[in-house]
Design an enzyme around this catalytic site. Structure first.
Site, mmCIF file in Angstrom:
data_model
loop_
_atom_site.group_PDB
_atom_site.id
_atom_site.type_symbol
_atom_site.label_atom_id
_atom_site.label_comp_id
_atom_site.label_asym_id
_atom_site.label_seq_id
_atom_site.Cartn_x
_atom_site.Cartn_y
_atom_site.Cartn_z
ATOM 1 N N MET A 336 0.819 -1.212 0.000
ATOM 2 C CA MET A 336 0.000 0.000 0.000
ATOM 3 C C MET A 336 0.853 1.262 0.000
ATOM 4 S SD MET A 336 -2.988 -1.138 -0.293
ATOM 5 C CE MET A 336 -3.958 0.352 -0.095
ATOM 6 N N ASP A 355 10.680 3.195 5.681
ATOM 7 C CA ASP A 355 10.391 1.853 6.189
ATOM 8 C C ASP A 355 11.408 1.552 7.287
ATOM 9 O OD1 ASP A 355 9.787 -1.119 6.244
ATOM 10 O OD2 ASP A 355 8.486 -0.526 4.577
ATOM 11 N N VAL A 412 1.876 0.996 7.717
ATOM 12 C CA VAL A 412 2.647 -0.149 8.216
ATOM 13 C C VAL A 412 1.671 -1.295 8.490
ATOM 14 C CG1 VAL A 412 4.439 1.347 9.163
ATOM 15 C CG2 VAL A 412 2.564 0.605 10.647
ATOM 16 N N GLU A 414 -0.979 -3.950 9.982
ATOM 17 C CA GLU A 414 -2.236 -3.643 10.691
ATOM 18 C C GLU A 414 -2.102 -4.056 12.165
ATOM 19 O OE1 GLU A 414 -4.456 -1.892 9.352
ATOM 20 O OE2 GLU A 414 -6.486 -2.438 9.906
ATOM 21 N N LYS A 419 1.365 0.934 14.920
ATOM 22 C CA LYS A 419 0.862 2.155 14.271
ATOM 23 C C LYS A 419 1.000 3.342 15.227
ATOM 24 C CE LYS A 419 -2.443 0.095 10.971
ATOM 25 N NZ LYS A 419 -1.869 0.475 9.676
ATOM 26 N N HIS A 462 -8.135 6.019 3.740
ATOM 27 C CA HIS A 462 -8.192 4.589 3.416
ATOM 28 C C HIS A 462 -8.142 4.403 1.904
ATOM 29 C CE1 HIS A 462 -10.762 0.673 3.379
ATOM 30 N NE2 HIS A 462 -9.482 0.410 3.277
#
Ligand code: NAI
Length: 731
Positions: A336, A355, A412, A414, A419, A462
């Site tokens: 994503m 990242d 990142v 879920e 998060k 989203h």
């Protein structure tokens, strides 16, 4: 213009005769933002054609161009949506007059050039087809095509008839039946336009030069003696092959869910076998069927009116100045995150792609480069543009590089704790007024906001997978999200060219929650013994973009299980915090036993794990796993095809109605547009709420009650729907 020019306007069409060379320029400038085909246009063009015929002896050629940014936008959708059995003949009489003008233009006896200064779509392209030469401005904003099929229609102003005669049935079909829109260079290659022009002056100069050099080029190919449809001869094996194969090829693309492509095929083939005027009559008959259909109303309503309403910012807080994002931080360079980075860089935004390390982030960027390379190979992007996009993406493993970001989007894993950590670290580094967003697909935004020191600047953004292609972004307003934050999130989504819907916070928001009902319903039917191939095929035949089992394999079978676990844990902590029906849909459903079995006992977690509801052989396409049939399928399960279809469509429609009831959704437009662009809900329905409208509320309630009695309470319609149906209202 020379001094001998005479000029006057005929209600929106400027008529200018240059006395020096005898060239008439008709400049379309109808009232409103674009030229559209309606009664006013018909009257104006009728007057212009009358005058051309009257003054023909002093006219050596005609240029048709436009004063708008687009050449001509197409049919007038405000008119088309209102065509019913009661007024269709009157409407068609107006269209017949316009078609007669096209015929008079192409048989005027002097050459006519379409100088396409902007997009020529639908009726606009049909006008261009009635000109003897088409010259097109070679600019980024220009598109050529016949998108009628995407609104459940066919090009009914001679478009089918002329395209078939220009290109042949085989080459015309993809443009007619898929509604492909071409860029100028593609239109040139396809033989739709004759030449390209560098700028506006060049366009008009080329048109004029061609007219002066070709005074006799005033006969259309189809009016030449002995003209036949290219490549189409009934005694020719290739033609017979086409006639046999075309319906199947078309069906594979459209699955028969929408009537228009099949009618287009019929009009094209039947029209190819007869003379021009008979072909027009055939086209008219099919157009009449489509223009009065409920499907056309659904599609025009949602894809045009509601989509425009959504994009125009109905849900954007008013009074907040539009502010563009300059520097974006993306946390997580996975599937994503990389997609979000790509679309943002393509829109000219500088992106810091972060990242766990620079190497991992760089891998994400490599994936973007590979996708862009493919676009270069396909001729959709040039190498310089690719390099510019890549130069805007800066991979890193360090939070410090987020300095100066005015928007940060977290993507990142879920995992709420993870998060929380990355979000608060990012907020500490980004600009003091930066908007901080999460791309979570299920976690409530208000809960996540607790990890961010300034929850008023926190919002849900989203995206859908694949993020670089899917057109929708669901913006989630948390309890403490400020208007300014929401407005900036909205502006960013439009800046990157996507469609934003705005919803209030709830577990699974609108889209994930509704989509979950589709997946779990598909699995529930497998558990009941329905053949999985039937479930998948009926879903696709109903118009869903992907079958529920195939899509579950994509998102992994572990995802719904994880969501259920998280939901149950949250409910135990705070029973009121989890939204209303979300947990019921997500936790108490017959699908979960199948999911548990597939993942824990059978080791089939989905596509990324190599096996799920489907097998993924290395040497061929995926196939439904035969073990599924052996374990579950019972011939006596006896669920009719109609019930399979309705369970899949109704489950999503009902969940949407609950989202409206609960205030998760605040508009029917957001619901309809979001369901089609985000969930892949059947486009012919016009979306989940329009589906209820077109079934009829009372009938929908009856049918949902039947499904609830037969298959489970999850289908029981909400009281608000019963009341609305009883009042005889619609949405
Ligand atoms: P992914 O597993 O492809 O990528 C996650 C990335 O986050 C990995 O590259 C990982 O190295 C990185 N990461 C982990 N810890 C990090 C840290 N401390 N700092 C920076 N990066 C870190 O996952 P995917 O599919 O991209 O999903 C990401 C998020 O997007 C999830 O919240 C998911 O729910 C959401 N989402 C996913 C959709 C999907 O279809 N996959 C659709 C919509 C939202």
């Amino acid at each position: 213009m020379s001094s001998s020019t005479t000029e006057n306007a005929v209600e929106g069409i400027r008529y200018a005769l240059d006395g020096a060379d005898g060239i008439v320029t008709l400049t379309l400038d109808m009232p409103g933002s674009a030229n559209v085909m309606n009664a006013a246009y018909g009257a104006a063009m009728g007057a212009a054609v009358d005058r051309l015929e009257r003054e023909r002896d002093s006219v050596r050629g005609v240029i048709i161009t436009s004063a708008k940014k687009t050449f001509f936008a197409g049919g007038d959708l405000t008119v088309l949506i209102g065509v019913t059995e009661d007024n269709v003949e009157e409407f068609l009489a107006g269209l017949d007059a316009i078609k007669a003008q096209f015929r008079r233009l192409e048989q005027l006896g002097v050459p006519v050039v379409a100088a396409l200064n902007g997009s020529a779509l639908g009726g606009g392209w049909e006008l261009a087809l009635a000109c003897h030469r088409r010259i097109c401005l070679d600019a980024d904003h220009v598109r050529i095509g016949l998108p009628e099929v995407t609104l459940g229609l066919l090009p009914g102003a001679g478009g089918v008839t002329r395209m078939v005669r220009l290109l042949g049935v085989a080459a015309a079909l993809p443009l007619l039946a898929e509604g492909r829109q071409l860029r100028p260079a593609q239109a040139l290659r396809a033989g739709l336009v004759h030449e390209l022009a560098a700028d506006h002056d060049d366009l008009l100069a080329r048109a004029r030069a061609w007219l002066l050099e070709h005074p006799d080029a005033a006969v259309q190919p189809w009016d030449q003696p002995g003209h036949t449809v290219p490549g189409f001869r009934i005694d020719d094996p290739d033609t017979r092959q086409l006639l046999v194969a075309a319906p199947a090829v078309l069906h594979k693309k459209t699955r028969g869910a929408v009537p228009a492509p099949e009618k287009i095929l019929s009009a094209a083939v039947e029209g190819a076998l007869v003379d021009f005027d008979t072909a027009l009559a055939i086209e008219r008959r099919y157009f009449r069927e489509l223009v009065t259909s409920q499907v056309a109303k659904n599609m025009i309503g949602t894809f045009w009116f509601q989509l425009n309403e959504v994009k125009s910012g109905r849900s954007r807080p008013a009074g907040v100045e539009r502010r563009l994002t300059r520097k974006l931080g993306v946390l997580g360079a996975g599937m994503m995150g990389a997609g979000i980075a790509q679309v943002s860089a393509q829109a000219g935004i500088d992106v810091v792609l972060k990242d766990v390390s620079e190497q991992v982030a760089a891998k994400g960027k490599d994936g973007i480069a590979a996708r862009l390379d493919r676009r270069v190979e396909q001729g959709k992007l040039d190498a310089r543009q690719r390099d510019e996009v890549l130069a805007r993406i800066h991979p890193t493993g360090s939070d410090a590089d987020l300095a100066g970001c005015d928007l940060v989007i977290e993507a990142v894993f879920e995992d709420r704790d993870l998060k929380g950590r990355v979000l608060s670290a990012a907020e500490a580094t980004a600009l003091p007024d930066a908007v901080i967003a999460s791309n979570t697909s299920t976690l409530p935004i208000t809960g996540l906001a607790a990890a961010v020191p300034a929850p008023d600047r926190f919002v849900g953004l989203h995206f859908f997978s694949p993020a670089h292609r899917m057109p929708l972004v669901e913006i989630i307003r948390g309890e403490r999200t400020s208007d300014a934050t929401l407005a900036r999130a909205f502006d960013y989504v439009t800046q990157i060219g996507k469609t934003p819907i705005v919803v209030n916070d709830a577990r699974g928001f609108y889209t994930s929650r509704t989509f979950a009902t589709y997946i779990t319903e598909g699995i529930a039917m497998v558990a009941e013994g329905v053949h999985p191939a039937l479930v998948e095929n009926v879903a696709r035949k109903a118009g869903m973009a992907v079958g529920p089992l195939a899509v579950c394999d994509e998102v992994t079978l572990t995802l719904p299980l994880k969501i259920r676990q998280q939901t149950l844990a949250d409910l135990a902590d705070a029973p009121d915090s989890a939204g209303s029906t979300g947990p019921r849909g997500l936790t108490d459903h017959p699908a979960f036993d199948v999911l548990e079995l597939m993942v824990t006992e059978l080791g089939r977690p989905g596509r990324s794990g190599g096996a799920g509801f489907y097998d993924y052989p290395a040497d061929g396409p995926k196939r439904l796993w035969p073990g599924l049939v052996e374990r579950f399928t019972r011939p006596e399960a006896g669920v009719s095809e109609q019930d399979v279809r309705d369970r899949l469509l109704y489950a999503q429609a009902l969940e949407t109605l609950r989202c409206l009831d609960e205030g998760v959704l605040t508009s029917v437009s957001d619901a309809n547009v979001g369901s089609i662009l985000g969930l892949g809900y059947a486009p012919w329905t016009g979306g989940t709420v329009q589906f209820v409208n077109s079934v009829g509320l009372a009938e929908f309630v009856d049918r949902a009650d039947y499904l609830a009695d037969t298959y489970g309470e999850r289908f029981r319609p909400p009281a608000s729907l019963r009341e609305r149906a009883a009042r005889g209202e619609r949405f």
